[in-house]
Scaffold this active site. Sequence first.
Site, PDB file in Angstrom:
ATOM      1  N   ASP A 119      29.115 -21.033  71.658  1.00 26.38           N
ATOM      2  CA  ASP A 119      30.126 -20.149  72.247  1.00 26.38           C
ATOM      3  C   ASP A 119      29.503 -18.808  72.631  1.00 26.38           C
ATOM      4  O   ASP A 119      28.416 -18.443  72.157  1.00 26.38           O
ATOM      5  CB  ASP A 119      31.242 -19.954  71.211  1.00 26.38           C
ATOM      6  CG  ASP A 119      32.594 -19.643  71.838  1.00 26.38           C
ATOM      7  OD1 ASP A 119      32.638 -19.280  73.022  1.00 26.38           O
ATOM      8  OD2 ASP A 119      33.608 -19.751  71.112  1.00 26.38           O
ATOM      9  N   ASP A 141      40.047 -22.086  77.547  1.00 25.23           N
ATOM     10  CA  ASP A 141      40.832 -21.928  76.316  1.00 25.23           C
ATOM     11  C   ASP A 141      42.300 -22.248  76.583  1.00 25.23           C
ATOM     12  O   ASP A 141      43.093 -22.332  75.637  1.00 25.23           O
ATOM     13  CB  ASP A 141      40.716 -20.495  75.786  1.00 25.23           C
ATOM     14  CG  ASP A 141      39.446 -20.302  74.983  1.00 25.23           C
ATOM     15  OD1 ASP A 141      38.774 -21.296  74.688  1.00 25.23           O
ATOM     16  OD2 ASP A 141      39.131 -19.145  74.650  1.00 25.23           O
TER      17      ASP A 141
HETATM   18  C1  DGJ Z   1      36.473 -19.240  72.042  1.00 24.06           C
HETATM   19  C2  DGJ Z   1      36.439 -20.706  72.300  1.00 24.06           C
HETATM   20  O1  DGJ Z   1      36.646 -20.965  73.661  1.00 24.06           O
HETATM   21  C3  DGJ Z   1      37.471 -21.369  71.410  1.00 24.06           C
HETATM   22  O2  DGJ Z   1      37.547 -22.742  71.693  1.00 24.06           O
HETATM   23  C4  DGJ Z   1      37.096 -21.129  69.975  1.00 24.06           C
HETATM   24  O3  DGJ Z   1      35.885 -21.762  69.695  1.00 24.06           O
HETATM   25  C5  DGJ Z   1      37.003 -19.638  69.715  1.00 24.06           C
HETATM   26  N1  DGJ Z   1      36.145 -18.984  70.662  1.00 24.06           N
HETATM   27  C6  DGJ Z   1      36.502 -19.379  68.324  1.00 24.06           C
HETATM   28  O4  DGJ Z   1      36.261 -18.049  68.092  1.00 24.06           O
END
Ligand code: DGJ
Length: 728
Positions: free
Chosen positions: A472, A542
């Site tokens: 991430d 997301d």
């Molecule tokens: C952003 C990601 O896109 C989410 O799926 C998740 O992993 C969060 N970060 C966790 O902090």
Amino acid sequence: MRRVALCLTTAVFSLMASAQTITYSSEKKVWLITSEYSSYAMGVSPDGQLQHLYWGGPLWRIDDLPAAAQRRDISSFDPHQMLENEEYPGWGGPRYYEPALKVARADGNRDLVLHYVSHQIRGNELDITLKDIRDDIEAILHYRVYPDAGIIGRWSTVRNRTSQKITLEGAQSATWYMPRGDGYRVSYLSGRWAAETQLNREPIHEGMKVLESRLGHTGHNLNPWFAIDSGDAGEEHGRVWFGALAWSGNWRISVEQTPYQQVRVTGGLNTFDFAYLLGAGEELETPHFYGGFTNQGFGEASRLLQKLELESIEPGEIKARARPVLYNSWEATEFNVTEDGQKALAGKAAKLGVELFVVDDGWFGKRNNDHAGLGDWVVNPQKFPHGLNSLIEYVNKLGMDFGLWVEPEMVNPDSDLYRAHPDWVMNFPGRPRSELRNQLVLNLARDDVRDYIFDVLDKLASQYNIRYFKWDMNRTFAEPGWPEVSPDEQKEIWVKYVLNLYDILARLRAKHPNLEIESCSGGGGRVDLGILRYVDEFWTSDNTEAFDRLRIQEGFSQAYTAKLMSAWVTDVPNMNGRNTPLQYRFLVAMQGALGIGANLNKWTDADFALATRMIGLYKQIRSTVQFGKLYRLLSPRTNDTTANEYVAANKAEAVLFAFRHSQEYSTLPPMIRLIGLDERSIYRVESIDGKLIGGSTEYSGAYLNNNGLQLMLKGDFDSTAVLVHLVR
Ligand code: DGJ
């Protein structure tokens, strides 16, 4: 002069018959790059300029092409240089369009005029060396043809062979030219966090449209992909030129129409805040810029890029592996991960048929919320009193692989790492350090930081049975200072950060060949063909709300293939407070790499029964979805019904997904004509839920392609899928 060239003496030469992709006429000084789908040509003018000559449908006769010519000035305001389509123009002389290369010498001299020196053809690759008319500043233009997709990869190596240092002020990968004319349209993907990859299509007029990222990563706002059509293309017809830039940092693609009816596209490293120092003998290689052409519309343009990704860009070792069905608890538990909680979810996920269980954020350091812990990649002993292995073994015993979330480039100021190395974050001394989500960006351009991050990940991958990292990156750059290097090198941070990121990924993959990696950046903030060389899939967004997803996925599919498109089924109400039925959510997610992100502790028996059936169904169709050809039949942007069809390469299997947005005026949903089936074959059609109208279960491909199917999609957020199997 180094030259290995093929001299053509015959007047007529069948490129198709010879299956030769790159040919050269030494008489005319013309190169022709050709494939089944398209051709591309350039030539050297009498004064030594390398000029673009052709990009479009396939040509078979090199003699048809004119030699490159020097033009005349139209007026003192319209110099001939502006009329000549220079393949890789330096900024020098009377040139006012977007240059491909801009340099500043140590003495302040900035004039650069590039002329042809030599070339070399090696199978599907061509290198053409250009050099400044006075100085030993070289640009080697690289062309690599991918004949199966008709796509050309272009990039350049800029080499300083002088004894003085020079500063690159702009270094592009390529300039592409459309046939001269106007009436073109440009398609591109824009958006923001949780609303990525929205498709735009608009006319090109004189002036410039810039698509770019200044954010440090690829970005949610614009994606490095474009398509230009002749003004009248549709999904399955019309001329489309398209391209995608393989870079995960600051990138730039400018689409420009000159006053001389010339549309040109220039792309590469963003020129914003850019400077790259080349000492004597040093060089810089620019990102790869892929380009292709089709006369069969936007759908075929996407399929060609998707083919390239599957066959030639994805990491080699495991690209044939279909993406597993994944479970991730992020939306269910957020930071509240515990050994017992994860085990409970794992047990339920395994019963559903999940194949990869992923623990997301919250497993390490003091990570109880987003205020602390980033940088401290040690298992939290309160949350995992028996260590991580206890959970991993449990997951493995259930028959699932184990995956782990990491965000290696970041640090919370409240972390042991930051307390030990406050100098490791990018910063301008004496200036604020702007936090976003309470975190700062480590300066990955520094080799010590790069090596530290590699060691952290290497240790995790060595110590635990980790099949998969979700990598991430949850913020954009700010104050991109690198005070440890000399002022004239500090702007290199933009480029060196990305090169070191790629370096870590490459080393990890080499050392752990079974490890898979997902590229995530707060959703789809790092989706591009540069990082795809090192990762197996992308976290698309997301925003997992199924109706919003239809348009995000439509945009994603313009440039990227379904196998790379991670898509979760999550709980409702989700974003926008919207509720959609579980089947609808499943069918939306089953159009990519299926994952489950719901809180299984809240599911009813009926939810489990439906989910188990849908996951079983997905496993049946996933090779068609992940490796087949996508036909976007009805767009969610313009229709009440959205429909997508995936057809296996051998045309023996297909699957149709259809979604109704809302029921209005009791109108019937449209007939949905399929595409890509063999007209002379007989197919069996199988509805997953009895929503197929019509008595027969067997039809010819001709009937399905020409008449189509009528589906009983009645209510709001209604959905269905039809499986199509070859009978004979
Ligand atoms: C952003 C990601 O896109 C989410 O799926 C998740 O992993 C969060 N970060 C966790 O902090």
